[in-house]
Scaffold this motif. Structure first.
Motif, mmCIF file in Angstrom:
data_model
loop_
_atom_site.group_PDB
_atom_site.id
_atom_site.type_symbol
_atom_site.label_atom_id
_atom_site.label_comp_id
_atom_site.label_asym_id
_atom_site.label_seq_id
_atom_site.Cartn_x
_atom_site.Cartn_y
_atom_site.Cartn_z
ATOM 1 N N ASN B 126 7.284 -0.311 -30.751
ATOM 2 C CA ASN B 126 6.610 -1.523 -31.215
ATOM 3 C C ASN B 126 6.059 -1.320 -32.615
ATOM 4 N N ILE B 128 3.648 -2.351 -35.715
ATOM 5 C CA ILE B 128 2.343 -3.004 -35.830
ATOM 6 C C ILE B 128 2.201 -3.732 -37.166
ATOM 7 N N SER B 129 2.480 -3.056 -38.252
ATOM 8 C CA SER B 129 2.233 -3.685 -39.553
ATOM 9 C C SER B 129 3.164 -3.145 -40.633
ATOM 10 N N ILE B 131 4.265 -7.133 -39.982
ATOM 11 C CA ILE B 131 5.247 -7.859 -39.184
ATOM 12 C C ILE B 131 5.256 -9.333 -39.555
ATOM 13 N N ILE B 132 4.395 -9.712 -40.478
ATOM 14 C CA ILE B 132 4.411 -11.098 -40.963
ATOM 15 C C ILE B 132 4.488 -11.048 -42.486
ATOM 16 N N TYR B 140 0.753 0.291 -46.363
ATOM 17 C CA TYR B 140 1.116 1.262 -45.332
ATOM 18 C C TYR B 140 1.965 0.587 -44.270
ATOM 19 N N GLU B 142 2.754 0.821 -40.000
ATOM 20 C CA GLU B 142 2.177 1.394 -38.783
ATOM 21 C C GLU B 142 2.946 0.924 -37.557
#
Ligand SMILES: [Zn+2]
Lengths: 184, 218
Positions: B126, B128-129, B131-132, B140, B142
């Motif tokens: 998954n 995290i970032s 993602i938009i 960074y 993540e």
């Protein structure tokens, strides 16, 4: 004097503070607030950007520096929320992956089992204090105990719960060792 | 470990009994005190459980046993009645353990289809970032932890699907180097993907390829 952070330190800071920032934002805005995960990203990005630009001058602790950024963002959100209060806020599923949800459920299960294993005299106090949200004084009056006895029983029950969680999930606190390393 | 004087405030904070100033002072404190933050998280879980059980908590009835516990009780009963079973069962158990950990059993790598965005089998990571869409090149990347002792390989692609940057780490977060950030432009789309590789070099998990755009400032 501005402090320089290595890439490694910045990565540790993200991992370390993500749960703390997330907890605070969720508490302030409510878990139903649809964009709270995005706000956490936002705050983390601000934090990293400021640290890279050397804006942290050690006038306060790093924790306080990050808290100030978080708090400012929360206040902005609350202001916007008030403006948009007519719009309805839909509930969304948390972004936590299946593994995280599973762990949470397991922990909740252990807590429930431990709660019901406690003697009735402890359960009664937990019920009045946390469920009914009575003060310690009110609980004491209701049960004919001293306030001190109520506090002691609450403390004891918490200890038992913490112990059984530790038994099943010994790794929970391991990532806090990182912060300690960073702090020195 | 000595008690932190702020621990007293945990219940009040979670039950919204502190005034604003007190609550803020406590928040600032748990940004600085990991011990209090740990306790706070745990207390929140406990209060949630208590709120869910409500009055059932003070009735004598116990909730249904967990499945695992029932199963364990049954096993104990079986052996209590048939003690001759114990030795052969332990032997069988040891053989199974041996087979699982023996050097002869080969670890089958899970199969993935990595053309485009298809992942057919195996675990998924998954992300995290980011993602938009973002306002500036990300500082960074993540993603969620996938297991112990893994190395993660992250790849960043431009809109033409050409590799812009790639790196490996054992952490679940990585800072994007400044020189790569400078190459990223507003209005452009980028995508990234993470692969997890075990210590013996086997690909054990991949993420989907997530796209994000750097918004135009104006
Ligand atoms: Zn503390």
């Amino acid at each position: 004097m501005s402090r320089q952070f290595s890439t490694n330190e910045l990565e540790q800071i993200i991992r370390q503070y993500r749960p703390i920032i997330g907890f605070t934002i969720k508490k302030a805005l409510g878990p139903q607030y649809p964009e709270w995960e995005d706000i956490v990203q936002d705050v983390l990005t601000q934090v990293i950007s400021k640290l890279q630009k050397g804006e942290f001058r050690e006038e306060c602790s790093l924790g306080t520096f990050i808290y100030t950024i978080t708090k400012r963002r929360i206040i902005d959100c609350i202001r916007q929320k008030a403006k948009a209060s007519s719009e309805k806020i839909e509930e969304i599923a948390s972004l936590g992956g299946p593994e995280e949800d599973f762990l949470k459920k397991e922990r909740a299960e252990i807590i429930s089992q431990t709660l019901f294993k406690l003697k009735p005299k402890f359960r009664e106090i937990l019920y009045l204090y946390y469920y009914k949200e009575l003060s310690r004084e009110e609980v004491a009056a209701r049960l004919g105990l001293s306030v001190r006895q109520v506090s002691e029983r609450l403390y004891y029950a918490q200890k038992i719960l913490a112990r059984s969680l530790r038994k099943f999930f010994p790794e929970k606190n391991s990532n806090f060792a990182l912060l300690r390393r960073l702090k020195k | 470990m000595s008690k932190c004087r702020f621990e007293e405030l945990i219940d009040g904070y979670l039950l919204n009994k502190l005034d604003t100033e007190e609550a803020e002072r406590f928040e600032e404190h748990f940004f600085n005190c990991s011990r209090c933050f740990n306790q706070l998280q745990q207390r929140e879980e406990v209060i949630k459980a208590i709120k869910e059980h409500g009055p059932a908590l003070i009735r004598e009835v116990k909730p249904a046993q967990s499945r695992l516990q029932r199963w364990a009780d049954e096993v104990v009963m079986i052996f209590a009645n048939r003690q001759w079973l114990v030795a052969p069962t332990i032997a069988a158990f040891l053989i199974v353990i041996f087979l699982i950990f023996s050097p002869f059993s080969k670890e089958e790598p899970p199969s993935f289809v990595l053309n485009g965005e298809n992942v057919l089998r195996g675990q998924a990571i998954n992300l995290i970032s980011p993602i938009i869409d973002v306002n500036q090149p990300p500082l960074y990347f993540e993603w969620k932890k996938q297991g112990e002792d893994l190395e993660y390989k992250i790849s960043l692609y431009d809109s033409r699907n050409e590799l812009l940057w790639s790196s490996t780490t054992k952490e679940t977060v990585i800072i994007l180097p400044e020189d790569i950030r400078k190459k990223m432009k507003p209005g452009e789309k980028y995508s990234w993907q993470v692969k997890a590789i075990s210590s013996n070099g086997i690909l054990v998990a991949v993420s989907s390829r997530v796209q994000f755009m750097i918004k135009d400032e104006n």
